[in-house]
Design a protein around this motif. Structure first.
Motif, mmCIF file in Angstrom:
data_model
loop_
_atom_site.group_PDB
_atom_site.id
_atom_site.type_symbol
_atom_site.label_atom_id
_atom_site.label_comp_id
_atom_site.label_asym_id
_atom_site.label_seq_id
_atom_site.Cartn_x
_atom_site.Cartn_y
_atom_site.Cartn_z
ATOM 1 N N THR A 48 5.076 0.202 -1.998
ATOM 2 C CA THR A 48 4.821 -1.079 -1.346
ATOM 3 C C THR A 48 3.321 -1.260 -1.148
ATOM 4 O O THR A 48 2.583 -0.276 -1.073
ATOM 5 C CB THR A 48 5.520 -1.142 0.040
ATOM 6 O OG1 THR A 48 5.227 0.062 0.745
ATOM 7 C CG2 THR A 48 7.026 -1.262 -0.099
ATOM 8 N N PRO A 49 2.868 -2.516 -1.077
ATOM 9 C CA PRO A 49 1.435 -2.737 -0.845
ATOM 10 C C PRO A 49 0.996 -2.020 0.433
ATOM 11 O O PRO A 49 1.715 -2.015 1.438
ATOM 12 C CB PRO A 49 1.336 -4.259 -0.697
ATOM 13 C CG PRO A 49 2.482 -4.767 -1.491
ATOM 14 C CD PRO A 49 3.593 -3.779 -1.271
ATOM 15 N N ASP A 105 -7.061 -0.684 -5.825
ATOM 16 C CA ASP A 105 -8.200 -1.366 -6.458
ATOM 17 C C ASP A 105 -9.432 -0.467 -6.510
ATOM 18 O O ASP A 105 -10.299 -0.659 -7.350
ATOM 19 C CB ASP A 105 -8.484 -2.737 -5.802
ATOM 20 C CG ASP A 105 -8.829 -2.652 -4.327
ATOM 21 O OD1 ASP A 105 -8.700 -1.557 -3.739
ATOM 22 O OD2 ASP A 105 -9.228 -3.690 -3.756
ATOM 23 N N PHE A 109 -0.490 -4.174 -12.285
ATOM 24 C CA PHE A 109 -0.268 -3.323 -11.102
ATOM 25 C C PHE A 109 0.928 -3.799 -10.260
ATOM 26 O O PHE A 109 1.615 -2.992 -9.658
ATOM 27 C CB PHE A 109 -1.530 -3.256 -10.243
ATOM 28 C CG PHE A 109 -2.285 -1.980 -10.465
ATOM 29 C CD1 PHE A 109 -1.973 -0.836 -9.752
ATOM 30 C CD2 PHE A 109 -3.292 -1.910 -11.414
ATOM 31 C CE1 PHE A 109 -2.649 0.359 -9.966
ATOM 32 C CE2 PHE A 109 -3.987 -0.724 -11.632
ATOM 33 C CZ PHE A 109 -3.665 0.415 -10.911
ATOM 34 N N ASP A 110 1.168 -5.122 -10.258
ATOM 35 C CA ASP A 110 2.303 -5.555 -9.426
ATOM 36 C C ASP A 110 3.660 -5.260 -10.081
ATOM 37 O O ASP A 110 4.699 -5.525 -9.493
ATOM 38 C CB ASP A 110 2.159 -7.029 -8.995
ATOM 39 C CG ASP A 110 2.082 -7.978 -10.171
ATOM 40 O OD1 ASP A 110 2.341 -7.543 -11.313
ATOM 41 O OD2 ASP A 110 1.749 -9.162 -9.951
ATOM 42 N N GLN A 111 3.633 -4.677 -11.284
ATOM 43 C CA GLN A 111 4.892 -4.218 -11.912
ATOM 44 C C GLN A 111 5.055 -2.708 -11.730
ATOM 45 O O GLN A 111 5.782 -2.050 -12.471
ATOM 46 C CB GLN A 111 4.860 -4.521 -13.411
ATOM 47 C CG GLN A 111 4.810 -5.998 -13.772
ATOM 48 C CD GLN A 111 4.604 -6.153 -15.277
ATOM 49 O OE1 GLN A 111 3.521 -5.936 -15.800
ATOM 50 N NE2 GLN A 111 5.667 -6.511 -15.977
ATOM 51 N N ASN A 157 -5.607 -3.667 -13.802
ATOM 52 C CA ASN A 157 -6.103 -4.685 -12.862
ATOM 53 C C ASN A 157 -6.937 -5.722 -13.617
ATOM 54 O O ASN A 157 -7.662 -6.474 -13.001
ATOM 55 C CB ASN A 157 -7.010 -4.017 -11.817
ATOM 56 C CG ASN A 157 -6.234 -3.484 -10.635
ATOM 57 O OD1 ASN A 157 -5.287 -4.098 -10.194
ATOM 58 N ND2 ASN A 157 -6.647 -2.319 -10.138
ATOM 59 N N TYR A 175 -0.982 0.757 -3.595
ATOM 60 C CA TYR A 175 0.478 0.791 -3.532
ATOM 61 C C TYR A 175 0.863 2.202 -3.093
ATOM 62 O O TYR A 175 0.397 3.184 -3.694
ATOM 63 C CB TYR A 175 1.101 0.496 -4.896
ATOM 64 C CG TYR A 175 0.992 -0.955 -5.295
ATOM 65 C CD1 TYR A 175 1.967 -1.869 -4.916
ATOM 66 C CD2 TYR A 175 -0.099 -1.406 -6.040
ATOM 67 C CE1 TYR A 175 1.860 -3.213 -5.273
ATOM 68 C CE2 TYR A 175 -0.211 -2.740 -6.403
ATOM 69 C CZ TYR A 175 0.773 -3.641 -6.017
ATOM 70 O OH TYR A 175 0.665 -4.967 -6.363
ATOM 71 N N ASN A 196 6.570 -0.671 -9.718
ATOM 72 C CA ASN A 196 7.885 -0.021 -9.512
ATOM 73 C C ASN A 196 8.695 0.017 -10.799
ATOM 74 O O ASN A 196 9.379 1.001 -11.083
ATOM 75 C CB ASN A 196 8.647 -0.713 -8.381
ATOM 76 C CG ASN A 196 8.038 -0.347 -7.031
ATOM 77 O OD1 ASN A 196 7.943 0.841 -6.699
ATOM 78 N ND2 ASN A 196 7.591 -1.348 -6.296
ATOM 79 N N TYR A 245 -3.594 4.276 -7.718
ATOM 80 C CA TYR A 245 -2.734 3.085 -7.712
ATOM 81 C C TYR A 245 -3.300 2.158 -6.644
ATOM 82 O O TYR A 245 -2.712 1.932 -5.583
ATOM 83 C CB TYR A 245 -1.280 3.437 -7.400
ATOM 84 C CG TYR A 245 -0.573 4.270 -8.452
ATOM 85 C CD1 TYR A 245 -1.071 4.375 -9.748
ATOM 86 C CD2 TYR A 245 0.626 4.922 -8.167
ATOM 87 C CE1 TYR A 245 -0.421 5.127 -10.716
ATOM 88 C CE2 TYR A 245 1.283 5.678 -9.128
ATOM 89 C CZ TYR A 245 0.746 5.776 -10.391
ATOM 90 O OH TYR A 245 1.401 6.515 -11.343
ATOM 91 N N LYS A 293 -7.089 -1.748 -1.254
ATOM 92 C CA LYS A 293 -5.720 -2.259 -1.415
ATOM 93 C C LYS A 293 -5.007 -1.375 -2.430
ATOM 94 O O LYS A 293 -5.463 -1.238 -3.562
ATOM 95 C CB LYS A 293 -5.741 -3.702 -1.905
ATOM 96 C CG LYS A 293 -6.295 -4.674 -0.899
ATOM 97 C CD LYS A 293 -6.167 -6.112 -1.413
ATOM 98 C CE LYS A 293 -6.762 -7.099 -0.421
ATOM 99 N NZ LYS A 293 -8.196 -6.884 -0.146
#
Ligand code: NAP
Ligand code: ZN
Ligand code: ZN
Length: 334
Positions: free
Chosen positions: A16-17, A123, A310-312, A333, A6, A314, A121, A4
């Motif tokens: 994007t994922p 897992d 990681f979800d930040q 992570n 980005y 951008n 970027y 998984k």
């Protein structure tokens, strides 16, 4: 099993994922579960396609620290669970003369971690065993991740351009690379002068190891060191007039560029007078990465970081793109 990540699907796109299925793990490969990954300006250059190489979909990220999650059958020096790092290069042929003589980074088959393959970027990320490095016990994972690229890049010229501990050196650009150069060059023994466009970095630059700080926007300050700096490392990613720095160099002084700043115009009189050199330096070989990590542990060198999830990603990329990072963003992570 899928990884998984980005990805940027096109130049300058938001990440994007992105999920992909890797090929079977090769005999000499190591798979790492990423716990931390720095955001280097080279990631931004590639996401923005500044170099016209068009690598999309692109999973950037090449300042990785994490835990070994799987090893190929031929891997001898790594075990699942080991804490390791991966940097700019993730493989080479391991057979040629360059690989045998300390030039693995110049192997014609040297493989970039994010060039034509997917990086950190994510897992998980993979590299050949030779380019996976144990992180010394005395170093923290988060502040060490940026050493994997930026640390190697600033440490390598100390050796390849024979910088001596008694020399006076300059570091231009106090960003991700530059703030680590201040620490490494101070610990190497040099007198270190920081050159920055940002007056507000003065105190931090001094606390990181600079003996003096020159704000390059003030022309009067630029005249302070005429003819008596031995070596200058230039880290900015944007073009600027390098000629004033040649008058600061003493005889046989070297101006070493590591920042991808595009074209450079140098008046040849600045090179002839005093036998000065303009040179460049690209990342480093695997032996140097190991040595750099040991040196960093001994001198307790680490990046000054802003940690983000990681979800930040951008938001993190925009901060670096707009030159607002103090001094390296590390995605985690954890
Ligand atoms: P960064 O963290 O964004 O820092 C770059 C610094 O350059 C900024 O903090 C700023 O410092 C200075 N700067 C920005 N614009 C400038 C301008 N117009 N004129 C003069 N200085 C300016 O970037 P980084 O991650 O350190 O990377 C820097 C460059 O090195 C990038 O081009 C990257 O691709 C390249 N790089 C090369 C290698 C290699 O193997 N050679 C390895 C890694 C990265 P001040 O505020 O102090 O002026
Ligand atoms: Zn880098
Ligand atoms: Zn080779």
């Amino acid at each position: 099993m899928s990884i998984k990540a980005y990805a940027a699907m096109a130049a300058k796109d938001e990440l994007t994922p992105f999920e992909y299925t890797p090929e079977a793990l090769q005999d000499d490969e190591v798979e790492v579960r990423v716990s931390h990954c720095g955001v280097c300006h080279s990631d931004i250059h590639l996401i923005d396609d500044d170099w016209g190489v068009n690598l999309f979909p692109l999973v950037a990220g090449h300042e990785v620290v994490g835990e070994v999650s799987a090893i190929g059958v031929g891997v001898t020096n790594m075990a699942v669970g080991d804490r390791v790092g991966i940097g700019w290069i993730c493989g080479s042929c391991n057979k040629c003369e360059r690989c045998a003589t300390g030039d693995s980074n110049f192997c014609t088959s040297a493989q970039g971690t994010i060039i034509g393959r997917h990086g950190g970027y994510a897992d998980k990320v993979r590299a050949k065993e030779r380019f996976v490095f144990h992180i010394p016990e005395g170093l923290a994972s988060d502040t060490t991740a940026p050493l994997m690229c930026a640390g190697t890049t600033v440490y390598t010229p100390l050796k390849s351009y024979d910088v001596k501990p008694w020399m006076r050196v300059g570091v231009i650009g106090i960003g991700g690379l530059g703030h680590l150069a201040l620490q490494f060059y101070r610990a190497w023994g040099c007198e270190v002068i920081a050159f920055s466009t940002s007056e507000d970095k003065r105190e931090e630059a001094l606390s990181l190891g600079a003996h003096d700080f020159i704000c390059t926007k003030d022309e009067a300050q630029l005249l302070k060191y005429q003819g008596n700096i031995d070596f200058i490392l230039s880290t900015p990613y944007a073009s600027f007039d390098v000629n004033p720095y040649f008058t600061m160099l003493g005889p046989r002084g070297k101006f070493c560029i590591v920042g991808a700043m595009g074209n450079v115009e140098v008046n040849t009189m600045n090179l002839l007078t005093g036998n000065k050199s303009l040179c460049g330096s690209e990342n480093g070989n695997d032996e140097t990465v190991r040595e750099m990590l040991q040196f960093a542990e001994r001198h307790q060198i680490g990046a000054k970081i802003q940690k983000m999830a990681f979800d930040q990603i951008n938001e993190a990329i925009d901060i670096v793109r707009n030159d607002q990072a103090k001094y390296r963003i590390v995605l985690t992570n954890e």
